[in-house]
Scaffold this active site. Structure first.
Site, PDB file in Angstrom:
ATOM      1  N   GLY A  55       0.735  -1.049   0.127  1.00 18.84           N
ATOM      2  CA  GLY A  55      -0.127  -0.088   0.038  1.00 18.84           C
ATOM      3  C   GLY A  55       0.877   1.276   0.130  1.00 18.84           C
ATOM      4  O   GLY A  55       0.319   2.312  -0.643  1.00 18.84           O
ATOM      5  N   GLU A 110       3.228   3.639   6.256  1.00 19.97           N
ATOM      6  CA  GLU A 110       2.283   3.140   6.126  1.00 19.97           C
ATOM      7  C   GLU A 110       1.274   3.975   5.225  1.00 19.97           C
ATOM      8  O   GLU A 110       1.212   5.038   5.619  1.00 19.97           O
ATOM      9  CB  GLU A 110       1.681   2.699   7.632  1.00 19.97           C
ATOM     10  CG  GLU A 110       0.317   2.211   7.679  1.00 19.97           C
ATOM     11  CD  GLU A 110       0.126   0.792   7.257  1.00 19.97           C
ATOM     12  OE1 GLU A 110       0.690   0.497   6.103  1.00 19.97           O
ATOM     13  OE2 GLU A 110      -0.569  -0.305   7.826  1.00 19.97           O
ATOM     14  N   ASP A 111       0.534   3.384   4.651  1.00 17.30           N
ATOM     15  CA  ASP A 111      -0.653   3.900   3.529  1.00 17.30           C
ATOM     16  C   ASP A 111      -1.739   4.401   4.601  1.00 17.30           C
ATOM     17  O   ASP A 111      -2.049   5.708   4.642  1.00 17.30           O
ATOM     18  CB  ASP A 111      -0.879   3.038   2.615  1.00 17.30           C
ATOM     19  CG  ASP A 111      -1.609   1.769   3.004  1.00 17.30           C
ATOM     20  OD1 ASP A 111      -1.491   1.328   4.101  1.00 17.30           O
ATOM     21  OD2 ASP A 111      -2.101   1.048   2.271  1.00 17.30           O
ATOM     22  N   ASP A 114      -5.898   1.472   9.943  1.00 17.35           N
ATOM     23  CA  ASP A 114      -7.507   1.216  10.183  1.00 17.35           C
ATOM     24  C   ASP A 114      -7.508   0.904  11.512  1.00 17.35           C
ATOM     25  O   ASP A 114      -7.858   1.513  12.584  1.00 17.35           O
ATOM     26  CB  ASP A 114      -7.690   0.341   9.109  1.00 17.35           C
ATOM     27  CG  ASP A 114      -9.207  -0.167   9.057  1.00 17.35           C
ATOM     28  OD1 ASP A 114     -10.021   0.618   9.867  1.00 17.35           O
ATOM     29  OD2 ASP A 114      -9.627  -0.821   8.036  1.00 17.35           O
ATOM     30  N   LYS A 142      -7.419   6.541  10.190  1.00 19.27           N
ATOM     31  CA  LYS A 142      -8.955   6.717  10.343  1.00 19.27           C
ATOM     32  C   LYS A 142      -9.359   6.853  11.807  1.00 19.27           C
ATOM     33  O   LYS A 142     -10.501   7.151  11.999  1.00 19.27           O
ATOM     34  CB  LYS A 142      -9.609   5.226   9.993  1.00 19.27           C
ATOM     35  CG  LYS A 142      -9.503   5.119   8.523  1.00 19.27           C
ATOM     36  CD  LYS A 142     -10.529   3.957   8.032  1.00 19.27           C
ATOM     37  CE  LYS A 142     -10.532   3.743   6.407  1.00 19.27           C
ATOM     38  NZ  LYS A 142     -11.033   2.349   5.965  1.00 19.27           N
ATOM     39  N   PHE A 163     -14.283   3.268   2.857  1.00 22.93           N
ATOM     40  CA  PHE A 163     -13.207   2.284   2.255  1.00 22.93           C
ATOM     41  C   PHE A 163     -12.675   3.257   1.078  1.00 22.93           C
ATOM     42  O   PHE A 163     -13.213   3.462  -0.053  1.00 22.93           O
ATOM     43  CB  PHE A 163     -13.597   1.260   1.721  1.00 22.93           C
ATOM     44  CG  PHE A 163     -12.550  -0.006   1.544  1.00 22.93           C
ATOM     45  CD1 PHE A 163     -11.673  -0.567   2.595  1.00 22.93           C
ATOM     46  CD2 PHE A 163     -11.881  -0.055   0.110  1.00 22.93           C
ATOM     47  CE1 PHE A 163     -10.993  -1.259   2.214  1.00 22.93           C
ATOM     48  CE2 PHE A 163     -10.851  -0.788  -0.250  1.00 22.93           C
ATOM     49  CZ  PHE A 163     -10.236  -1.656   1.079  1.00 22.93           C
ATOM     50  N   ASP A 170      -5.555  -0.322  -2.206  1.00 25.74           N
ATOM     51  CA  ASP A 170      -6.391  -0.984  -3.369  1.00 25.74           C
ATOM     52  C   ASP A 170      -7.833  -1.676  -2.618  1.00 25.74           C
ATOM     53  O   ASP A 170      -8.064  -1.360  -1.625  1.00 25.74           O
ATOM     54  CB  ASP A 170      -5.670  -2.415  -3.347  1.00 25.74           C
ATOM     55  CG  ASP A 170      -5.300  -3.381  -2.404  1.00 25.74           C
ATOM     56  OD1 ASP A 170      -5.169  -2.955  -1.157  1.00 25.74           O
ATOM     57  OD2 ASP A 170      -5.911  -4.525  -2.496  1.00 25.74           O
ATOM     58  N   ARG A 176      -4.908   0.712  -7.458  1.00 31.41           N
ATOM     59  CA  ARG A 176      -3.827   1.292  -6.800  1.00 31.41           C
ATOM     60  C   ARG A 176      -3.007   2.526  -7.465  1.00 31.41           C
ATOM     61  O   ARG A 176      -2.365   3.246  -6.777  1.00 31.41           O
ATOM     62  CB  ARG A 176      -2.581   0.104  -6.541  1.00 31.41           C
ATOM     63  CG  ARG A 176      -2.915  -0.857  -5.500  1.00 31.41           C
ATOM     64  CD  ARG A 176      -1.563  -1.644  -5.219  1.00 31.41           C
ATOM     65  NE  ARG A 176      -1.840  -3.031  -4.608  1.00 31.41           N
ATOM     66  CZ  ARG A 176      -2.139  -3.214  -3.248  1.00 31.41           C
ATOM     67  NH1 ARG A 176      -2.061  -2.294  -2.455  1.00 31.41           N
ATOM     68  NH2 ARG A 176      -2.387  -4.173  -2.757  1.00 31.41           N
TER      69      ARG A 176
END
Ligand code: IMP
Ligand code: MG
Length: 186
Positions: A55, A110-111, A114, A142, A163, A170, A176
Site C-alpha cells: 500500500g 504506512e499507507d 485502520d 482513520k 473504504f 487497493d 492502486r
C-alpha cells in the site's frame, strides 16, 4: 500527475466512485510538507525509511524524493489473514528487511491506519531490533484503532470512515494506480 481526473470514470473500469476524497494536488502538497517535517526531525544519525508494502509504494516513492537528508530505503511485507474490506486475524511478516536496523532511526511508512492491528504487531517485532528510534509515518489515519501502540509522528490526513482506494490503496488489488484517493461506492 500522469492522469487527468476527468478521465477517472474510464480508469475505474466502470466501477462507481462515491467521491474523490483527496485530489492529486492536495496529496502532493501535503507530501512535500511531510518531507520537510521529516528532514527537520532528523538532524543527524542514520535514517532508514521502511515502507510497508504494498500500500505505501506510491506514497513512499513521492515522499522520499522530498526528504533533504541522507536516507536508506527498505521494505516490509506484512500480510493479515483474510481478505476483503475488513482487516482481520493475525499478521505475518512475509519479507524481513535485509538492511541492518540496529543503531539507526527507523521510520515506518504506512499507507493507512485502520484497525491498527498490522502496525501494533510490526511495532512489537521491530521494537526488538535495537533501533536508535522507531517512528511512524502514515498518509492516512482513520482514528478508529482501539489501542494503537504508537501514534504516527508524521501524518498526512485524517481519513473519513469509508473504504478508500487510489495512490497505493487497493480493493482486491485494483485501483492502486489512481493518482488521487477516492471512496468506493458500496
Ligand atoms: P489495519 O491493520 O486494520 O490498520 O489495516 C492496515 C491495512 O489495511 C492498510 O495498510 C491497508 O493496506 C488496509 N486498509 C485499511 N483500510 C483501508 C482502506 O480504506 N482502503 C484500502 N486499504 C485499507
Ligand atoms: Mg491492502
Amino acid at each position: 500527475m500522469t492522469l487527468e481526473q476527468s478521465s477517472f470514470a474510464k480508469v475505474m473500469g466502470g466501477r462507481a466512485v462515491k467521491r474523490i476524497v483527496f485530489d492529486a494536488e492536495t496529496i502532493h502538497a501535503r507530501v512535500r510538507q511531510m518531507g520537510a517535517e521529516i528532514t527537520a526531525a532528523y538532524p543527524d544519525g542514520d535514517l532508514l525509511v521502511l515502507g510497508l508494502l504494498k500500500g505505501s509504494f506510491i506514497f513512499l516513492g513521492d515522499l522520499v524524493r522530498t526528504i533533504g537528508r541522507p536516507i536508506q530505503i527498505d521494505f516490509l511485507v506484512a500480510a493479515s489473514y483474510g481478505s476483503g474490506t475488513v482487516s482481520s486475524g493475525d499478521v505475518r511478516l512475509l519479507y524481513d528487511p535485509e538492511t541492518r536496523l540496529e543503531g539507526k532511526h527507523i521510520l515506518l511508512v504506512e499507507d493507512i491506519i485502520d484497525s491498527g492491528r498490522t502496525l501494533n504487531r510490526l511495532i512489537e517485532l521491530l521494537g526488538k531490533r535495537h533501533a536508535l528510534s522507531l517512528e511512524l509515518c502514515a498518509l492516512l489515519h482513520k482514528h478508529i484503532a482501539p489501542d494503537l501502540k504508537l501514534e504516527p509522528r508524521f501524518l498526512g490526513f485524517d481519513a473519513p470512515p469509508e473504504f478508500l482506494v487510489g495512490y497505493g490503496l487497493d480493493h482486491a488489488e485494483n485501483f492502486r494506480h489512481l493518482p488521487f484517493i477516492a471512496s468506493l461506492a458500496e
